[in-house]
Each structure stands twice: as structure tokens, then as C-alpha cells.
Design an enzyme around this catalytic site. Structure first.
Site, PDB file in Angstrom:
ATOM      1  N   ARG A   1       0.857  -1.176   0.000  1.00 29.93           N
ATOM      2  CA  ARG A   1       0.000   0.000   0.000  1.00 29.93           C
ATOM      3  C   ARG A   1       0.895   1.228   0.000  1.00 29.93           C
ATOM      4  O   ARG A   1       1.975   1.227   0.601  1.00 29.93           O
ATOM      5  CB  ARG A   1      -0.923   0.018   1.230  1.00 29.93           C
ATOM      6  CG  ARG A   1      -2.059  -0.985   1.181  1.00 29.93           C
ATOM      7  CD  ARG A   1      -3.099  -0.612   0.133  1.00 29.93           C
ATOM      8  NE  ARG A   1      -4.295  -1.461   0.195  1.00 29.93           N
ATOM      9  CZ  ARG A   1      -4.466  -2.544  -0.525  1.00 29.93           C
ATOM     10  NH1 ARG A   1      -3.494  -2.944  -1.356  1.00 29.93           N
ATOM     11  NH2 ARG A   1      -5.592  -3.240  -0.436  1.00 29.93           N
TER      12      ARG A   1
ATOM     13  N   GLU B   1      -2.881   8.458  -3.794  1.00 25.16           N
ATOM     14  CA  GLU B   1      -3.262   7.599  -4.912  1.00 25.16           C
ATOM     15  C   GLU B   1      -4.720   7.848  -5.286  1.00 25.16           C
ATOM     16  O   GLU B   1      -5.572   7.868  -4.384  1.00 25.16           O
ATOM     17  CB  GLU B   1      -3.081   6.132  -4.509  1.00 25.16           C
ATOM     18  CG  GLU B   1      -3.247   5.154  -5.648  1.00 25.16           C
ATOM     19  CD  GLU B   1      -2.944   3.719  -5.233  1.00 25.16           C
ATOM     20  OE1 GLU B   1      -3.851   2.869  -5.388  1.00 25.16           O
ATOM     21  OE2 GLU B   1      -1.829   3.456  -4.758  1.00 25.16           O
TER      22      GLU B   1
ATOM     23  N   HIS C   1      -1.230   0.849  -9.666  1.00 27.95           N
ATOM     24  CA  HIS C   1      -1.928  -0.091  -8.776  1.00 27.95           C
ATOM     25  C   HIS C   1      -2.608  -1.200  -9.589  1.00 27.95           C
ATOM     26  O   HIS C   1      -3.832  -1.364  -9.547  1.00 27.95           O
ATOM     27  CB  HIS C   1      -2.953   0.632  -7.897  1.00 27.95           C
ATOM     28  CG  HIS C   1      -3.311  -0.135  -6.663  1.00 27.95           C
ATOM     29  ND1 HIS C   1      -3.780   0.448  -5.518  1.00 27.95           N
ATOM     30  CD2 HIS C   1      -3.265  -1.481  -6.386  1.00 27.95           C
ATOM     31  CE1 HIS C   1      -4.017  -0.469  -4.594  1.00 27.95           C
ATOM     32  NE2 HIS C   1      -3.717  -1.653  -5.102  1.00 27.95           N
TER      33      HIS C   1
END
Length: 318
Positions: free
Chosen positions: A228, A256, A275
Site C-alpha cells: 500500500r 493515490e 496499482h
């Protein structure tokens, strides 16, 4: 008990669902498919915002199971306070290992062998030769040695590494060798040519990779993040990248999505993917198998897999 089940995949597209429940499709749209109060089993929409996944939880007074289709659960944790005691939160262990392991290996090889430079040179019609680093004979440190960390090592094994070191919350022994506790991380960092992050995000791992962590990495080392974004202190990483002392390959960032004007885009020695560790052709068949298995267990009152925590009268307990 109510028998509504909310699925983010149309139920007619999932073979083998057990008979009994009333299956409803909801993938995060504005309108709910039914009254959330009647939902017993909630499969959280995949690759949606935290706000979307949490939105029905305050009204889900009868829910017994919240099942994510992600390995991490941080995106649903803000909504757990709305749930009654005894609700089980399950993650998607077994769904993302193959895809995330592939991407971790891809990022490592692309970064070491200079693939981003080759792509930029190709755009300009330039023949860019030169000497590049190999993965062979390198030392790799995997921080977060759960099922995804193990899958990453599976894919590293054929590459003639000098060493793989493994770190998790607590020490244990595996068939491949020891897993070191997090407390030993500072001593392991200076020995690693490649540091791969695959740890969950929680309050103990937020900004785990801070200025001190990065300073312990050896000169020329590569940091790979498939965990993450918030596991890494972005400002501290930027400082190291801009100095040219280390390089990085990031599938996740903080913030993000990364804003267009963010300096991380232009930092030297960084490869960024948006991602994409989980969403591949491998996702859907594994997600469907997990849903069918979990619902079969739920209907037959058998223990569920991948239970991360159960809500209690004073909050979640793990």
C-alpha cells in the site's frame, strides 16, 4: 436471519453458487439493489473507493459476513464501527498471489535491466546500449511474508539469487528458511540489493518505510512496493530518489491516484505502475472460486476462510 447476499459480480456469471440465498448484484452504483438492512453476506465491490465500499455498512444491521476481494482490508476498516458485534471480516487470500507475484517480479526485472529507459529511447528512435544490473547473485529482502510474500519468492526462486531474507510480524520457520521478526529489519536492510514491500497497511506499518528505513538501505538498492502506498513516507522517498542513492519501483503510491503534477512522476530512478498488482485475467476465476467456497461454508454453517477479525462490543478483534 435474512438471506440476501450482495455480490459485485452478476450472480448468473458465477457457477456453483449454493441454493438458498437471494443473490443481488451491486458493484458500487448510486442505487442499492435492495434494503441494506436485509443483507446477510456482503462482498465488497472491487477496485472502488473506500467511501463506496463502506457506504452501505451503517444500514447493514443484519449482516454476518463482510468479504473483501482484496488482500488488504484497510479500505473497509473505517466502516467497521457501524457493524453489530460478531460480524466476520474476511479478505481475499488466494486471489491475488499469482498476479501480484508476477508484477513484483516484472517491476524488479524492468528496473534492474533499464526497461523504462529502453522504452523512452525507442520513442525517440535511439539505440541505447550499456551495462545493466542482473537479478542473479543479488540479495532480496521481502518485508511482509504472508501468502503474497511467499508467492513473490516462488517467482524469484529460478533467478539464481544470492539470498532471500524474509520479514513478518513475528518469527517463524518455513520450508525455505527462517522468517525474521520485524524487530530485526534494521539489521537486514543494509544487506539487501532489492527490498520488496508486501505487508498489509495498518497503524504498525503506516510509514514503516521512513527516512531511517531508507537510510539503512545500501547505496544503489531498489525499493519495490506492491503493498500500500502509505507504507512508505513519500517525502522521505523523494529525498532519497532525488539524491540518486537508491531507485524505486512502485505499484502503489501515497497519495493515490498520484496527481499529474506530483514530483514523484519526475523523480530520477523511479518506475510507477498504477496499482495493477491485482486486476489481471487471473483475478476473476480466483475471485469466483473464493465467493462460491465462502458462501457454501456460510450456507452450511461451516467455518469461513480468511477471517481477519470479528467485530466485538468495543470494536474489532483480530
Amino acid at each position: 436471519m435474512t438471506d440476501d447476499v450482495w455480490l459485485p459480480i452478476p450472480p448468473e456469471e458465477i457457477a456453483g453458487l449454493p441454493e438458498g440465498p437471494n443473490y443481488l448484484f451491486w458493484d458500487g452504483g448510486e442505487d442499492f439493489p435492495a434494503d441494506p438492512a436485509d443483507c446477510a453476506f456482503y462482498v465488497v465491490p472491487y477496485m472502488k473507493s473506500s467511501e463506496t465500499g463502506v457506504r452501505p455498512l451503517p444500514a447493514m444491521g443484519s449482516v454476518a459476513v463482510v468479504q473483501t476481494l482484496s488482500a488488504g482490508i484497510d479500505h473497509v476498516q473505517p466502516g467497521l464501527k457501524y457493524l453489530r458485534p460478531g460480524v466476520q471480516l474476511c479478505n481475499a487470500r488466494g486471489v491475488h498471489e499469482a498476479s501480484t507475484g508476477e508484477l513484483a517480479l516484472t517491476l524488479i526485472l524492468a528496473s534492474l535491466r533499464g526497461v523504462p529507459d529502453f522504452v523512452r529511447a525507442q520513442d525517440k528512435g535511439e539505440w541505447l546500449g550499456g551495462f545493466r544490473s542482473a537479478l542473479a547473485d543479488r540479495s532480496v529482502l521481502i518485508v511482509g511474508y504472508g501468502s503474497i510474500g511467499s508467492a513473490i519468492e516462488d517467482r524469484l526462486t529460478p533467478f539464481e539469487l544470492a539470498r532471500v531474507a524474509r520479514v513478518a510480524r513475528s518469527a517463524r520457520t518455513t520450508a525455505r528458511g527462517p522468517v525474521h521478526p520485524l524487530a530485526e529489519l534494521p539489521a537486514l536492510l543494509p544487506e539487501a540489493d532489492v527490498v520488496v514491500l508486501s505487508t498489509p497497511l495498518d497503524e504498525t506499518t503506516r510509514h514503516l518505510v521512513d527516512a531511517e528505513f531508507l537510510a539503512r538501505m545500501k547505496d544503489g538498492a531498489l525499493l519495490v512496493n506492491v503493498a500500500r502506498g502509505a507504507v512508505v513516507d513519500t517525502e522521505a522517498l523523494l529525498a532519497e530518489l532525488q539524491s540518486g542513492r537508491i531507485t524505486a519501483a512502485l505499484d502503489v503510491t501515497d497519495p493515490e491516484p498520484l496527481p499529474q503534477e506530483h514530483p514523484l512522476w519526475q523523480a530520477p530512478g523511479v518506475l510507477i505502475s498504477p496499482h495493477v498488482g491485482g486486476p489481471t485475467s487471473a483475478f476473476m476465476p480466483r475471485a469466483k472460486r473464493l465467493i462460491v467456497d465462502q458462501l457454501g461454508r456460510f450456507v452450511n454453517r461451516e467455518p469461513l476462510r480468511n477471517v481477519i477479525l470479528t467485530t466485538g462490543p468495543t470494536g474489532p478483534t483480530g
